[in-house]
Design a protein around this motif. Structure first.
Motif, PDB file in Angstrom:
ATOM      1  N   PRO A 151      26.810 -29.481  57.132  1.00 23.88           N
ATOM      2  CA  PRO A 151      25.390 -29.673  57.873  1.00 23.88           C
ATOM      3  C   PRO A 151      25.989 -30.173  59.509  1.00 23.88           C
ATOM      4  N   GLU A 152      26.454 -31.741  59.698  1.00 21.77           N
ATOM      5  CA  GLU A 152      27.297 -31.616  61.211  1.00 21.77           C
ATOM      6  C   GLU A 152      27.979 -30.878  61.585  1.00 21.77           C
ATOM      7  N   GLN A 153      28.310 -29.971  61.497  1.00 24.16           N
ATOM      8  CA  GLN A 153      29.077 -28.902  62.178  1.00 24.16           C
ATOM      9  C   GLN A 153      27.947 -27.687  62.640  1.00 24.16           C
ATOM     10  N   LEU A 154      26.433 -27.287  61.580  1.00 21.78           N
ATOM     11  CA  LEU A 154      25.781 -26.305  62.703  1.00 21.78           C
ATOM     12  C   LEU A 154      25.507 -26.961  64.188  1.00 21.78           C
ATOM     13  N   PRO A 155      25.614 -27.897  64.614  1.00 19.93           N
ATOM     14  CA  PRO A 155      25.157 -27.682  66.347  1.00 19.93           C
ATOM     15  C   PRO A 155      26.428 -27.424  67.591  1.00 19.93           C
ATOM     16  N   ILE A 199      28.670 -25.625  66.349  1.00 18.46           N
ATOM     17  CA  ILE A 199      28.828 -24.323  65.645  1.00 18.46           C
ATOM     18  C   ILE A 199      27.744 -23.079  66.562  1.00 18.46           C
ATOM     19  N   PHE A 200      26.690 -23.840  66.784  1.00 26.59           N
ATOM     20  CA  PHE A 200      25.436 -22.936  67.352  1.00 26.59           C
ATOM     21  C   PHE A 200      26.053 -22.927  68.776  1.00 26.59           C
ATOM     22  N   GLY A 201      26.365 -24.011  69.381  1.00 25.49           N
ATOM     23  CA  GLY A 201      26.505 -24.340  70.477  1.00 25.49           C
ATOM     24  C   GLY A 201      27.273 -22.948  71.274  1.00 25.49           C
ATOM     25  N   LEU A 202      28.955 -22.978  70.633  1.00 25.63           N
ATOM     26  CA  LEU A 202      29.663 -22.181  71.105  1.00 25.63           C
ATOM     27  C   LEU A 202      29.189 -20.483  70.622  1.00 25.63           C
ATOM     28  N   HIS A 260      32.904 -30.309  72.672  1.00 26.71           N
ATOM     29  CA  HIS A 260      34.302 -29.606  72.113  1.00 26.71           C
ATOM     30  C   HIS A 260      35.061 -28.417  73.399  1.00 26.71           C
ATOM     31  N   ALA A 261      33.750 -28.702  74.371  1.00 26.37           N
ATOM     32  CA  ALA A 261      35.461 -27.494  75.282  1.00 26.37           C
ATOM     33  C   ALA A 261      35.985 -29.016  76.599  1.00 26.37           C
ATOM     34  N   GLU A 262      35.280 -29.975  76.918  1.00 31.29           N
ATOM     35  CA  GLU A 262      36.148 -31.400  77.469  1.00 31.29           C
ATOM     36  C   GLU A 262      37.291 -31.159  76.064  1.00 31.29           C
TER      37      GLU A 262
END
Length: 68
Positions: free
Chosen positions: A7-11, A13-16, A52-54
């Motif tokens: 669940p903590e990965q969802l933001p 994944i959604f951001g990607l 993540h991108a940074e």
């Protein structure tokens, strides 16, 4: 969760998805989320992707991919 997603990965994944995806598809996906999540998901996802991108690219807004 399916596919081994925590669940903590969802933001992230959604951001990607938001960064590379079709805005209408993203809107439809958000509309299917629980009502209490909808208002904050875009903001959480954008922030998670930028962090993540940074780390990965050295910038919070790398050039979008032209590959499918």
């Amino acid at each position: 969760m399916p596919w081994g997603i925590e669940p903590e990965q969802l933001p992230l994944i959604f951001g990607l998805m938001m960064y590379e995806g079709d805005p209408e598809v993203i809107r439809e996906a958000i509309d299917r989320m629980p009502p209490e999540v909808r208002p904050v998901m875009a903001e959480l996802a954008a922030g998670a992707f930028a962090r993540h991108a940074e780390l990965v690219h050295g910038t919070p807004a790398p050039a979008p991919s032209d590959e499918i």
